[in-house]
Scaffold this motif. Sequence first.
Motif, PDB file in Angstrom:
ATOM      1  N   PRO A 154     -65.521  49.100  43.834  1.00 53.84           N
ATOM      2  CA  PRO A 154     -66.288  49.494  45.012  1.00 53.84           C
ATOM      3  C   PRO A 154     -67.077  50.773  44.743  1.00 53.84           C
ATOM      4  O   PRO A 154     -66.552  51.698  44.126  1.00 53.84           O
ATOM      5  N   GLU A 155     -68.323  50.773  45.181  1.00 54.47           N
ATOM      6  CA  GLU A 155     -69.163  51.941  44.890  1.00 54.47           C
ATOM      7  C   GLU A 155     -69.600  52.695  46.140  1.00 54.47           C
ATOM      8  O   GLU A 155     -69.996  53.851  46.069  1.00 54.47           O
ATOM      9  N   GLU A 156     -69.582  51.996  47.250  1.00 53.26           N
ATOM     10  CA  GLU A 156     -70.066  52.635  48.479  1.00 53.26           C
ATOM     11  C   GLU A 156     -69.036  52.401  49.578  1.00 53.26           C
ATOM     12  O   GLU A 156     -68.235  51.475  49.480  1.00 53.26           O
ATOM     13  N   PRO A 157     -69.094  53.199  50.591  1.00 57.85           N
ATOM     14  CA  PRO A 157     -68.144  52.991  51.694  1.00 57.85           C
ATOM     15  C   PRO A 157     -68.217  51.563  52.235  1.00 57.85           C
ATOM     16  O   PRO A 157     -67.213  50.978  52.617  1.00 57.85           O
ATOM     17  N   GLU A 158     -69.435  51.021  52.238  1.00 55.68           N
ATOM     18  CA  GLU A 158     -69.586  49.689  52.801  1.00 55.68           C
ATOM     19  C   GLU A 158     -68.792  48.649  52.002  1.00 55.68           C
ATOM     20  O   GLU A 158     -68.358  47.627  52.551  1.00 55.68           O
ATOM     21  N   ASP A 159     -68.612  48.919  50.710  1.00 56.16           N
ATOM     22  CA  ASP A 159     -67.863  47.967  49.896  1.00 56.16           C
ATOM     23  C   ASP A 159     -66.427  47.827  50.366  1.00 56.16           C
ATOM     24  O   ASP A 159     -65.792  46.795  50.171  1.00 56.16           O
ATOM     25  N   MET A 160     -65.938  48.878  50.969  1.00 50.48           N
ATOM     26  CA  MET A 160     -64.577  48.821  51.511  1.00 50.48           C
ATOM     27  C   MET A 160     -64.491  47.774  52.622  1.00 50.48           C
ATOM     28  O   MET A 160     -63.497  47.087  52.777  1.00 50.48           O
ATOM     29  N   TRP A 161     -65.567  47.725  53.365  1.00 52.62           N
ATOM     30  CA  TRP A 161     -65.635  46.725  54.432  1.00 52.62           C
ATOM     31  C   TRP A 161     -65.594  45.314  53.844  1.00 52.62           C
ATOM     32  O   TRP A 161     -64.908  44.427  54.345  1.00 52.62           O
ATOM     33  N   HIS A 162     -66.317  45.133  52.753  1.00 49.91           N
ATOM     34  CA  HIS A 162     -66.292  43.827  52.085  1.00 49.91           C
ATOM     35  C   HIS A 162     -64.884  43.532  51.579  1.00 49.91           C
ATOM     36  O   HIS A 162     -64.385  42.412  51.729  1.00 49.91           O
ATOM     37  N   ALA A 163     -64.285  44.540  50.957  1.00 51.60           N
ATOM     38  CA  ALA A 163     -62.936  44.357  50.422  1.00 51.60           C
ATOM     39  C   ALA A 163     -61.969  43.984  51.544  1.00 51.60           C
ATOM     40  O   ALA A 163     -61.129  43.098  51.393  1.00 51.60           O
ATOM     41  N   TYR A 164     -62.166  44.640  52.675  1.00 44.36           N
ATOM     42  CA  TYR A 164     -61.311  44.371  53.841  1.00 44.36           C
ATOM     43  C   TYR A 164     -61.428  42.902  54.248  1.00 44.36           C
ATOM     44  O   TYR A 164     -60.459  42.260  54.635  1.00 44.36           O
ATOM     45  N   ASN A 165     -62.639  42.387  54.155  1.00 45.35           N
ATOM     46  CA  ASN A 165     -62.845  40.994  54.526  1.00 45.35           C
ATOM     47  C   ASN A 165     -62.359  40.012  53.462  1.00 45.35           C
ATOM     48  O   ASN A 165     -62.151  38.848  53.741  1.00 45.35           O
ATOM     49  N   LEU A 166     -62.267  40.503  52.241  1.00 47.20           N
ATOM     50  CA  LEU A 166     -61.828  39.625  51.152  1.00 47.20           C
ATOM     51  C   LEU A 166     -60.311  39.495  51.105  1.00 47.20           C
ATOM     52  O   LEU A 166     -59.769  38.411  50.919  1.00 47.20           O
ATOM     53  N   ILE A 167     -59.652  40.617  51.224  1.00 44.06           N
ATOM     54  CA  ILE A 167     -58.209  40.632  51.034  1.00 44.06           C
ATOM     55  C   ILE A 167     -57.515  40.093  52.279  1.00 44.06           C
ATOM     56  O   ILE A 167     -57.798  40.528  53.394  1.00 44.06           O
ATOM     57  N   SER A 168     -56.646  39.144  52.075  1.00 39.00           N
ATOM     58  CA  SER A 168     -55.850  38.699  53.216  1.00 39.00           C
ATOM     59  C   SER A 168     -54.376  38.776  52.831  1.00 39.00           C
ATOM     60  O   SER A 168     -54.041  38.937  51.659  1.00 39.00           O
ATOM     61  N   GLU A 169     -53.536  38.633  53.812  1.00 38.05           N
ATOM     62  CA  GLU A 169     -52.106  38.777  53.551  1.00 38.05           C
ATOM     63  C   GLU A 169     -51.628  37.709  52.586  1.00 38.05           C
ATOM     64  O   GLU A 169     -52.032  36.550  52.683  1.00 38.05           O
ATOM     65  N   GLY A 170     -50.793  38.097  51.680  1.00 37.48           N
ATOM     66  CA  GLY A 170     -50.287  37.146  50.702  1.00 37.48           C
ATOM     67  C   GLY A 170     -51.006  37.231  49.363  1.00 37.48           C
ATOM     68  O   GLY A 170     -50.510  36.738  48.356  1.00 37.48           O
ATOM     69  N   ASP A 171     -52.183  37.850  49.344  1.00 38.96           N
ATOM     70  CA  ASP A 171     -52.886  38.043  48.075  1.00 38.96           C
ATOM     71  C   ASP A 171     -52.186  39.130  47.282  1.00 38.96           C
ATOM     72  O   ASP A 171     -51.456  39.949  47.837  1.00 38.96           O
ATOM     73  N   SER A 172     -52.433  39.149  45.976  1.00 36.77           N
ATOM     74  CA  SER A 172     -51.888  40.275  45.230  1.00 36.77           C
ATOM     75  C   SER A 172     -53.029  41.154  44.726  1.00 36.77           C
ATOM     76  O   SER A 172     -54.076  40.659  44.293  1.00 36.77           O
TER      77      SER A 172
END
Lengths: 383, 643
Positions: free
Chosen positions: A20-38
């Motif tokens: 992640p390079e920008e704060p906005e990428d965190m938002w993307h990461a938030y949308n990508l990661i779901s419970e149960g992922d590692s």
Amino acid sequence: MRLVDKSIDKEGEGSITLIPEEPEDMWHAYNLISEGDSVRSTTIRKVQSESATGSSTSNRVRTMLTITVENIDFDTQACMLRLKGRNIEENQYVKMGAYHTLDLELNRKFSLRKHEWDSVSLERVEISVDPTKSADVAAVIMQEGLAHVCLITSSMTLVRAKIDVTIPRKRKGFVQQHEKGLAKFYENVMQGILRHVNFDIVKCVLIGSPGFVRDQFFEYMFQMAVKLDNKVLLDNKSKFMLVHTSSGFKHSLKEVLQDPAVINKISETKAAGEVKALENFYTTLQCEPAKAFYGKKHVETANEAQAIETLLISDNLFRCKDVNLRKEYVNLVDSVRESGGDVKIFSSLHISGEQLEQLTGVAAILRFPMPELEDEDSEAEED
Amino acid sequence: MSRHRDIRNMDFQDDYDGYDDVYGHSVDDDYYISPSNKQFIYNRDNSRDKNIQEEDEKEAELSDMDKAKLESCITQITEMLGSTLIPRNELVNVIMKFNYNTERSLNALLEQQNKEPERIEQVVAIPRTTIVPADTADKIVKVTAPQQNPLSVTKGFELPPARLDISKLQATSRSQSPASGRGTPVNQEVPDELKTTRRENKIDPDTQYKKERGEGKEHLYMVVIGHVDAGKSTLMGHLLCELGQVNQKVMHKYEQESKKLGKQSFMYAWVLDETGEERTRGITMDVGRFQFETKTKAVTLLDAPGHRDFIPNMISGAGQADVALMVVDATRGEFESGFDYGGQTREHALLVRSLGVSQLAVAINKLDTVSWSQERFDDIVKKLKVFLKQAGFRESDVTFVPCSGLTGQNLIEKPTENELLVWYNGPCLLETIDKFKSPQRPVSKPFRLSINDIFKGTGSAFCVSGRVETGALNVSDKVLVCPNRESAIVKSLSIEEASQLVVFAGDQATVTLSGIEMQNVSVGNILCDPIRPVQVATKFQARIVVFNVQVPITKGYSVVLHHQSLVEPAVITKLISQLNKSTGELEKKHPRFLGNNTSATIEIQVQRPIALELYSECKELGRVMLRQGGVTIAAGLITNITV
């Protein structure tokens, strides 16, 4: 976001490594990661060690950890993402199964492993690594006594400052108090802009208000800028744009993004596209009610008939904890695409996304009217 | 002991009057030394003046037979209750109420006794509030009832503050101590006293209102509405000028200055548009205010802005009005653009109607530009009549007046223009205003005031102004600021710069508050009676009427909510049912959307709690207005509040 590595087998299982390079990428990461992922990332952990004599010392060490995610926390204002879960790879500091909370950091890579990468998540990765950035826009929505300083990125609208001041009304012989209150209010808004708007990144600052507030404020701001010799403001005068809105509340941002002049300047940011799509939906609902539907049940029935021309869906629905429910929505998206429909995934951080979320989160404009849907619904609701 | 005496509330004249009568006990005895002493002293004091007198009055009218009955009843009851704790006058009252039936009156008395303890708790919870009204009631009685026996008046009202203080002390100490039996006799007296003050207070507003406002001209608040540039400010400015409300010198100044700016036609509008901004732009932005008098009315004029962007200001102005004057531009093309879709004439009319204004005068302005053509006048009247009927105005409540704001025709005198005289002989504008009926003021309801403006007053205190929606407010009353539920004390009251002791429903009052921070009060808050406060909620149901909307209203629609002077963003969270517009019958449950001109029940949620009331309980605070994108989309009545 930068894509470092991608290894996904044909079943869809695999891992992707991203930086992640920008704060906005965190938002993307938030949308990508779901419970149960590692998730595997470097982190800091406090480790206690006991010496031979029995005295214990604790120190912080940076170590690489892999956890299965149990809990996701996202702070929209600070763009911080915290993942809580159990350790699944033992190392010298952390035992297997110990809990740890990962704070994803900017410019540090993390790899995400999913059992199944569906089309929506893969699309999200694609969007997030797209290097052609759309314009970053700041917007000030104001009315007398109330102002919102917002930053609009392609997938987020962040309210950076809300200024709420009571301004005495004009009354006979007491115009002074009114004018003093107004000046103080403008001063606050100006400070809000200076503090939160980074003119190196922001390409355009929109000032929206009803009446003449924006003109008065603009005049005031540059008078002050000249007086205080504020280079930042004076150099960026051309970036300011005045637009009409009906009020100073946050949802008036929608009107700003609909303004043709603004659309020209910020050319097809996601936010503007979303506002337009939602507006289309409402117009269809007004003119041809049998061609516009919302709610999961209706939309699904319409999809079975391959009737959906445009599907509006909030990304909030893909973040749900229920895996099966998420799968249903993913299938819906896939099947609409298959039948040649257009899918718009709304960011729930935008104004339009907020509204769509209130509207059950999913809506569709159809190719042909389906009046039977309408009838069915009234019967269903009656019993 | 002198430092315990309530010097301020003492009336020395009365003290001296009674001095000979109470010869033998010192004056200090009125001010009880300790709670335990009180019960012994009280009876003597009580029987000495108040009781005997009332007995005399009541019993003198009775026949011998009745008197005998009464006496036997009293003895029976006192035997049963085992004491003379209940004052004789009350006994007499109860017995006479139940027509000398011993058993029933006994029941009534016992019930009353049971209720007593609860009442005391109430007193403890809000001790100051009860004292303050008692204090003011005291003042007023002194002023208004000079013909009554001064002795009884003083005893009845001078004492309560002191006594209540003691009762408060006692009640608290009693609740903490196990020896509750000892306090009973005292307690019985206290609520008695309290009841009288309470009752006095309740009746007060009405009688007070009659007393204060009975004579003199009726007050009327009139809002002036209409499309932008219809000439509202100019018309009213000229009217005020002709009425001599504006100084000649000032008018001359305006004339010169407006000439300088090349806007001479705005000179009358400058009377009402005071800020530089408004003058240079030539439009009204905020509600302007002015007073004038007609033959029978004292009218406060509220000049609302016509421009689309300032409708929130117009709503706050119209919310304060009793009647409305709609100004319509008769110029060819102008009327059409103001009236047909997109103009404010329609929106304003709908708004004022939804805000509860039912009487309307329509001034057909600028008729001079069409050379006073009757055809044009009739044409406009015809069009407006149809529309106003739809909007819900009764035909009898709407009057049409031809006039010209700039030339001043037909404003305060019969017209002089021949072309107009040919076909018009109705009333002039001023007469029409005079004919408005001023509405009934809900004075006896609990006090409510919606804050419209907050500003610094003189000294450390600050002022809020707004319209008293219901009830009455006295100086030094305690009020509650909702939705924050902070309490404050009224330091002074004024109406249009003239200070008052009491203000009533309908008044446009300025209240100086103390005991509260200025930051904690914001425009749209409600000042209310702390005993009967308004409801505070974030979610409520409303029955709405949808106006002309471009996009249908669906679930999740975000709107701007206008409630009195409050403006808040809100979200429609549920569409509960669609109703038939004329009959109110249920048409459809859970509609998918609401289109043009429909009526429905919906649920609305606001982010911050707001103070509101059910329409059925308080019309003034039960109305809401929904706007979106600069257009009024619906008006509603609150039907249910989810707390």
